[in-house]
Design a protein around this motif. Structure first.
Motif, PDB file in Angstrom:
ATOM      1  N   MET A   1       0.849  -1.022  -0.171  1.00  0.00           N
ATOM      2  CA  MET A   1      -0.067   0.005   0.078  1.00  0.00           C
ATOM      3  C   MET A   1       0.797   1.307   0.076  1.00  0.00           C
ATOM      4  O   MET A   1       2.104   1.363   0.761  1.00  0.00           O
ATOM      5  N   GLU A   2       0.664   2.279  -0.762  1.00  0.00           N
ATOM      6  CA  GLU A   2       1.253   3.380  -0.868  1.00  0.00           C
ATOM      7  C   GLU A   2       0.239   4.567  -0.843  1.00  0.00           C
ATOM      8  O   GLU A   2      -0.913   4.479  -1.263  1.00  0.00           O
ATOM      9  N   GLY A   3       0.954   5.827  -0.278  1.00  0.00           N
ATOM     10  CA  GLY A   3      -0.084   6.966  -0.258  1.00  0.00           C
ATOM     11  C   GLY A   3       0.298   7.981  -1.293  1.00  0.00           C
ATOM     12  O   GLY A   3       1.432   8.197  -1.525  1.00  0.00           O
ATOM     13  N   ARG A   4      -0.410   8.586  -1.969  1.00  0.00           N
ATOM     14  CA  ARG A   4      -0.448   9.451  -2.876  1.00  0.00           C
ATOM     15  C   ARG A   4      -1.251  10.586  -2.823  1.00  0.00           C
ATOM     16  O   ARG A   4      -2.741  10.367  -2.792  1.00  0.00           O
ATOM     17  N   HIS A   5      -1.259  11.844  -2.948  1.00  0.00           N
ATOM     18  CA  HIS A   5      -2.039  12.808  -2.920  1.00  0.00           C
ATOM     19  C   HIS A   5      -3.225  12.674  -1.904  1.00  0.00           C
ATOM     20  O   HIS A   5      -4.169  12.917  -2.301  1.00  0.00           O
ATOM     21  N   GLY A   6      -2.915  12.293  -0.874  1.00  0.00           N
ATOM     22  CA  GLY A   6      -3.883  12.396   0.300  1.00  0.00           C
ATOM     23  C   GLY A   6      -4.875  10.772   0.258  1.00  0.00           C
ATOM     24  O   GLY A   6      -5.673  11.002   0.919  1.00  0.00           O
ATOM     25  N   GLU A   7      -4.344  10.102  -0.539  1.00  0.00           N
ATOM     26  CA  GLU A   7      -5.008   8.920  -0.827  1.00  0.00           C
ATOM     27  C   GLU A   7      -4.340   7.850  -0.619  1.00  0.00           C
ATOM     28  O   GLU A   7      -3.145   7.609  -1.331  1.00  0.00           O
ATOM     29  N   ASP A   8      -4.760   6.540  -0.089  1.00  0.00           N
ATOM     30  CA  ASP A   8      -4.093   5.273  -0.308  1.00  0.00           C
ATOM     31  C   ASP A   8      -4.250   4.304  -1.389  1.00  0.00           C
ATOM     32  O   ASP A   8      -5.489   4.306  -1.737  1.00  0.00           O
ATOM     33  N   TYR A  10      -3.544   0.437  -3.110  1.00  0.00           N
ATOM     34  CA  TYR A  10      -2.724  -0.775  -3.373  1.00  0.00           C
ATOM     35  C   TYR A  10      -2.001  -0.767  -4.730  1.00  0.00           C
ATOM     36  O   TYR A  10      -2.391  -0.298  -5.574  1.00  0.00           O
ATOM     37  N   PRO A  43      -7.242   2.172  -5.879  1.00  0.00           N
ATOM     38  CA  PRO A  43      -7.325   2.989  -4.290  1.00  0.00           C
ATOM     39  C   PRO A  43      -7.861   2.167  -3.424  1.00  0.00           C
ATOM     40  O   PRO A  43      -8.849   1.278  -3.712  1.00  0.00           O
ATOM     41  N   GLU A  45      -9.777   3.019  -0.973  1.00  0.00           N
ATOM     42  CA  GLU A  45     -11.261   3.444  -0.826  1.00  0.00           C
ATOM     43  C   GLU A  45     -11.857   3.796  -2.270  1.00  0.00           C
ATOM     44  O   GLU A  45     -11.112   4.686  -3.082  1.00  0.00           O
ATOM     45  N   ARG A  73       4.526  10.978  -7.849  1.00  0.00           N
ATOM     46  CA  ARG A  73       4.317  11.397  -6.755  1.00  0.00           C
ATOM     47  C   ARG A  73       4.215  12.920  -6.501  1.00  0.00           C
ATOM     48  O   ARG A  73       4.576  13.703  -7.308  1.00  0.00           O
TER      49      ARG A  73
END
Length: 73
Positions: A1-8, A10, A43, A45, A73
């Protein structure tokens, strides 16, 4: 899992041997050709505007060139 632009998201790497068709990379709008290693990203979510509560973020998965995803990123 990675976070990008305030969203997580897969992120799953895909080997070239596992790829049998072409996809459009959302990062560069070029084709990810068959037999090309790349990543599949979706995503955690799902989008609230586009999908019903029954659907998961998996329906929003996209195939990215590995380098394009790294540069996003």
């Amino acid at each position: 899992m990675e976070g990008r632009h305030g969203e997580d998201f897969y992120v799953r790497p895909v080997t070239g041997a596992a790829t049998t068709r072409a996809y459009r990379c959302p990062g560069c709008q070029q084709q990810v050709r068959p037999a090309t290693p790349h990543v599949v990203v979706w995503p955690v979510e799902p989008s609230l505007l586009a999908y019903t509560a029954k659907e998961t973020g998996l329906s929003e998965r996209r195939h990215w060139h590995t380098g394009c995803w790294a540069r996003s990123r």
